[in-house]
Write a protein that holds these residues in place. Sequence first.
Motif, PDB file in Angstrom:
ATOM      1  N   ALA A  63      13.138  -3.844 -26.638  1.00  0.00           N
ATOM      2  CA  ALA A  63      14.498  -4.262 -26.969  1.00  0.00           C
ATOM      3  C   ALA A  63      15.299  -3.132 -27.591  1.00  0.00           C
ATOM      4  CB  ALA A  63      14.458  -5.458 -27.921  1.00  0.00           C
ATOM      5  N   THR A  64      14.609  -2.153 -28.189  1.00  0.00           N
ATOM      6  CA  THR A  64      15.254  -0.979 -28.775  1.00  0.00           C
ATOM      7  C   THR A  64      15.237   0.148 -27.754  1.00  0.00           C
ATOM      8  OG1 THR A  64      14.512  -1.629 -30.984  1.00  0.00           O
ATOM      9  CG2 THR A  64      15.225   0.655 -30.690  1.00  0.00           C
ATOM     10  N   VAL A  65      16.419   0.599 -27.326  1.00  0.00           N
ATOM     11  CA  VAL A  65      16.511   1.575 -26.241  1.00  0.00           C
ATOM     12  C   VAL A  65      15.770   2.864 -26.590  1.00  0.00           C
ATOM     13  CG1 VAL A  65      18.111   2.942 -24.841  1.00  0.00           C
ATOM     14  CG2 VAL A  65      18.687   0.585 -25.450  1.00  0.00           C
ATOM     15  N   ALA A  66      15.845   3.298 -27.833  1.00  0.00           N
ATOM     16  CA  ALA A  66      15.172   4.535 -28.237  1.00  0.00           C
ATOM     17  C   ALA A  66      13.662   4.436 -28.091  1.00  0.00           C
ATOM     18  CB  ALA A  66      15.531   4.880 -29.675  1.00  0.00           C
ATOM     19  N   ASP A  67      13.126   3.210 -28.073  1.00  0.00           N
ATOM     20  CA  ASP A  67      11.682   3.014 -27.946  1.00  0.00           C
ATOM     21  C   ASP A  67      11.239   2.761 -26.512  1.00  0.00           C
ATOM     22  OD1 ASP A  67      11.418   3.299 -30.688  1.00  0.00           O
ATOM     23  OD2 ASP A  67      11.525   1.145 -31.073  1.00  0.00           O
ATOM     24  N   GLN A  68      12.175   2.674 -25.581  1.00  0.00           N
ATOM     25  CA  GLN A  68      11.800   2.467 -24.184  1.00  0.00           C
ATOM     26  C   GLN A  68      11.116   3.717 -23.642  1.00  0.00           C
ATOM     27  OE1 GLN A  68      15.430   1.282 -22.223  1.00  0.00           O
ATOM     28  NE2 GLN A  68      15.376  -0.782 -23.086  1.00  0.00           N
ATOM     29  N   GLN A  69      10.011   3.519 -22.927  1.00  0.00           N
ATOM     30  CA  GLN A  69       9.218   4.637 -22.447  1.00  0.00           C
ATOM     31  C   GLN A  69       9.170   4.684 -20.930  1.00  0.00           C
ATOM     32  OE1 GLN A  69       5.677   3.535 -25.069  1.00  0.00           O
ATOM     33  NE2 GLN A  69       5.660   5.763 -25.302  1.00  0.00           N
ATOM     34  N   ASP A  70       9.012   5.890 -20.434  1.00  0.00           N
ATOM     35  CA  ASP A  70       8.827   6.129 -19.013  1.00  0.00           C
ATOM     36  C   ASP A  70       7.474   5.556 -18.593  1.00  0.00           C
ATOM     37  OD1 ASP A  70       9.056   7.117 -16.483  1.00  0.00           O
ATOM     38  OD2 ASP A  70       9.147   9.223 -17.049  1.00  0.00           O
ATOM     39  N   LEU A  71       7.447   4.670 -17.601  1.00  0.00           N
ATOM     40  CA  LEU A  71       6.205   4.090 -17.095  1.00  0.00           C
ATOM     41  C   LEU A  71       5.759   4.883 -15.875  1.00  0.00           C
ATOM     42  CD1 LEU A  71       3.988   1.966 -16.832  1.00  0.00           C
ATOM     43  CD2 LEU A  71       5.654   0.480 -15.671  1.00  0.00           C
ATOM     44  N   LEU A  72       4.577   5.497 -15.975  1.00  0.00           N
ATOM     45  CA  LEU A  72       4.036   6.315 -14.893  1.00  0.00           C
ATOM     46  C   LEU A  72       2.786   5.657 -14.330  1.00  0.00           C
ATOM     47  CD1 LEU A  72       4.291   9.833 -16.576  1.00  0.00           C
ATOM     48  CD2 LEU A  72       5.809   8.904 -14.841  1.00  0.00           C
ATOM     49  N   ILE A  73       2.654   5.684 -12.990  1.00  0.00           N
ATOM     50  CA  ILE A  73       1.454   5.148 -12.363  1.00  0.00           C
ATOM     51  C   ILE A  73       0.975   6.120 -11.285  1.00  0.00           C
ATOM     52  CG2 ILE A  73       2.129   2.774 -12.853  1.00  0.00           C
ATOM     53  CD1 ILE A  73       2.156   3.897  -9.246  1.00  0.00           C
ATOM     54  N   ALA A  74      -0.334   6.109 -11.025  1.00  0.00           N
ATOM     55  CA  ALA A  74      -0.908   6.953  -9.979  1.00  0.00           C
ATOM     56  C   ALA A  74      -2.121   6.253  -9.386  1.00  0.00           C
ATOM     57  CB  ALA A  74      -1.310   8.320 -10.535  1.00  0.00           C
ATOM     58  N   CYS A  75      -2.320   6.415  -8.078  1.00  0.00           N
ATOM     59  CA  CYS A  75      -3.465   5.826  -7.393  1.00  0.00           C
ATOM     60  C   CYS A  75      -4.043   6.832  -6.406  1.00  0.00           C
ATOM     61  CB  CYS A  75      -3.058   4.564  -6.633  1.00  0.00           C
ATOM     62  SG  CYS A  75      -2.415   3.240  -7.676  1.00  0.00           S
ATOM     63  N   ASN A  76      -5.377   6.824  -6.286  1.00  0.00           N
ATOM     64  CA  ASN A  76      -6.040   7.694  -5.320  1.00  0.00           C
ATOM     65  C   ASN A  76      -7.436   7.155  -5.057  1.00  0.00           C
ATOM     66  OD1 ASN A  76      -6.445   9.754  -3.515  1.00  0.00           O
ATOM     67  ND2 ASN A  76      -6.065  11.411  -4.978  1.00  0.00           N
ATOM     68  N   THR A  77      -8.069   7.658  -4.022  1.00  0.00           N
ATOM     69  CA  THR A  77      -9.470   7.371  -3.735  1.00  0.00           C
ATOM     70  C   THR A  77     -10.259   8.661  -3.854  1.00  0.00           C
ATOM     71  OG1 THR A  77      -9.158   7.728  -1.364  1.00  0.00           O
ATOM     72  CG2 THR A  77      -8.864   5.480  -2.185  1.00  0.00           C
ATOM     73  N   GLY A  78     -11.560   8.535  -4.126  1.00  0.00           N
ATOM     74  CA  GLY A  78     -12.380   9.729  -4.264  1.00  0.00           C
ATOM     75  C   GLY A  78     -13.842   9.436  -4.008  1.00  0.00           C
ATOM     76  N   SER A  79     -14.578  10.524  -3.771  1.00  0.00           N
ATOM     77  CA  SER A  79     -16.015  10.413  -3.546  1.00  0.00           C
ATOM     78  C   SER A  79     -16.687  11.676  -4.044  1.00  0.00           C
ATOM     79  CB  SER A  79     -16.318  10.212  -2.056  1.00  0.00           C
ATOM     80  OG  SER A  79     -15.965  11.382  -1.320  1.00  0.00           O
ATOM     81  N   LYS A  80     -17.992  11.587  -4.203  1.00  0.00           N
ATOM     82  CA  LYS A  80     -18.768  12.742  -4.658  1.00  0.00           C
ATOM     83  C   LYS A  80     -18.613  13.914  -3.693  1.00  0.00           C
ATOM     84  CE  LYS A  80     -23.597  14.074  -5.599  1.00  0.00           C
ATOM     85  NZ  LYS A  80     -23.427  14.614  -6.958  1.00  0.00           N
ATOM     86  N   ALA A  81     -18.691  13.609  -2.396  1.00  0.00           N
ATOM     87  CA  ALA A  81     -18.629  14.674  -1.404  1.00  0.00           C
ATOM     88  C   ALA A  81     -17.273  15.375  -1.389  1.00  0.00           C
ATOM     89  CB  ALA A  81     -18.942  14.112  -0.017  1.00  0.00           C
ATOM     90  N   ALA A  82     -16.203  14.580  -1.532  1.00  0.00           N
ATOM     91  CA  ALA A  82     -14.858  15.145  -1.402  1.00  0.00           C
ATOM     92  C   ALA A  82     -14.295  15.693  -2.701  1.00  0.00           C
ATOM     93  CB  ALA A  82     -13.913  14.086  -0.837  1.00  0.00           C
ATOM     94  N   ASN A  83     -14.732  15.142  -3.852  1.00  0.00           N
ATOM     95  CA  ASN A  83     -14.031  15.447  -5.097  1.00  0.00           C
ATOM     96  C   ASN A  83     -14.901  15.984  -6.224  1.00  0.00           C
ATOM     97  OD1 ASN A  83     -12.585  12.679  -3.911  1.00  0.00           O
ATOM     98  ND2 ASN A  83     -11.159  14.299  -4.493  1.00  0.00           N
ATOM     99  N   GLU A  84     -16.210  16.139  -6.013  1.00  0.00           N
ATOM    100  CA  GLU A  84     -17.044  16.644  -7.089  1.00  0.00           C
ATOM    101  C   GLU A  84     -16.608  18.028  -7.527  1.00  0.00           C
ATOM    102  OE1 GLU A  84     -21.769  16.724  -8.109  1.00  0.00           O
ATOM    103  OE2 GLU A  84     -21.177  17.464  -6.133  1.00  0.00           O
ATOM    104  N   SER A  85     -16.234  18.855  -6.578  1.00  0.00           N
ATOM    105  CA  SER A  85     -15.828  20.221  -6.904  1.00  0.00           C
ATOM    106  C   SER A  85     -14.350  20.312  -7.269  1.00  0.00           C
ATOM    107  CB  SER A  85     -16.124  21.139  -5.718  1.00  0.00           C
ATOM    108  OG  SER A  85     -15.676  22.450  -5.964  1.00  0.00           O
ATOM    109  N   SER A  86     -13.500  19.626  -6.494  1.00  0.00           N
ATOM    110  CA  SER A  86     -12.052  19.790  -6.661  1.00  0.00           C
ATOM    111  C   SER A  86     -11.458  18.935  -7.756  1.00  0.00           C
ATOM    112  CB  SER A  86     -11.340  19.484  -5.343  1.00  0.00           C
ATOM    113  OG  SER A  86     -11.539  18.134  -4.978  1.00  0.00           O
ATOM    114  N   GLY A  87     -12.125  17.816  -8.106  1.00  0.00           N
ATOM    115  CA  GLY A  87     -11.540  16.860  -9.030  1.00  0.00           C
ATOM    116  C   GLY A  87     -10.661  15.866  -8.297  1.00  0.00           C
ATOM    117  N   VAL A  88     -10.357  14.766  -8.950  1.00  0.00           N
ATOM    118  CA  VAL A  88      -9.525  13.721  -8.360  1.00  0.00           C
ATOM    119  C   VAL A  88      -8.065  14.004  -8.684  1.00  0.00           C
ATOM    120  CG1 VAL A  88      -9.028  11.251  -8.295  1.00  0.00           C
ATOM    121  CG2 VAL A  88     -11.386  12.037  -8.610  1.00  0.00           C
TER     122      VAL A  88
END
Length: 371
Positions: free
Chosen positions: A122-147
């Motif tokens: 209700a207080t504009v100064a307290d309103q925050q940016d809402l961020l979301i992220a989605c991805n898929t991963g596996s050991k073979a594809a992301n163990e080295s590179s990270g998600v």
Amino acid sequence: MKCSVFVVAVALVMASCSQDETTGINKGSTIRFRTSVERTTRGVQTTLADLGEFKVTAVGNGANYFTDLGVSSSDNGATWTPAKVYYWPSYDLDFCAYAPQSLAGVSVSADARTIEDFIPSATVADQQDLLIACNTGSKAANESSGVSLNFKHALSRISVKAKCMNPDMQVEVLGVKICRVPSTATFTFPSEVTSESYVLPQANWTTPTTPADYVVRGGSAVTLTADAQSIMFGDDGFMLIPQKLTAWSQGAANDGAYLSVLCRISSLDGGRATQLYPVPTDENAGKYAFSAVPIDTDWQPGYHYAYTLEFCGANSGGGLIDPSPTNPADPDDADVDPTPGTGGEEILSEPIRFSVTVDEWKDAAPENMDM
């Protein structure tokens, strides 16, 4: 006409994907993350450097592998450290991440992935940016590179500027509010990967309910000029739920969305100002009153909507009397005239005009004069 009491310009801003900020990565056998945040003109803007922390849930093989795992950075987003160490399972994982970490109502599982009953502060100064992220991963594809987690802005940002086009009019602004905006909705995380090219749909939000009013109030007034200037008084913008607005009908009932400026409007004659709105009385001497204009914009996630209100121009006047003329954060605000008139009435109406005629010369009866 009521439709011409304000001229309202709306600018839409969305960053291109090439402006995303990216980080380095940590390599290893544990599950690690690398993040990016769209660089935009949104506010309160969250960038990669000040993201600081987020939470993430991993789902795989029909169950949660971990839930609301805190992830933080101590080097402005260069590297990210999970609060607990997890190793890759033999199956693929779906990741849903969000910020801020304090966000309530998040439920991510194999069956549902939502933020229930989200309500902006209700207080504009307290309103925050809402961020979301989605991805898929596996050991073979992301163990080295990270998600990779590419965060998207899930809300709409609204900011307001104003100007006065008549040098013989004075408009002093002490605040701005946005009214009758439905402000409770549920968000569903996308099933797609939020890649750089992904555009978050408005449809991921349910139709909002429970209309609310939000106000930004300055400590001292801003006098408008012919150059548009912010009337957000230091706040970066309202951060609100994306939706198609239904406009106020411009009547006495506050039955739809509108912007309203807390202002005092005067006519100038040299150095002397004659107050026109609120109509001066002994009770409201020195006070301000709200001037309103309806809006029906279709707000989309990740967009910045910059409204510019024009007072006293060729096709604009002083707006309409606000149907709810009080400060929603402080109904007893001593600077606000709570009874400026009937909601929906034009504040300045039509400017003074003149109809000019010139009589023909008439011949008087001739007179003979003796000398």
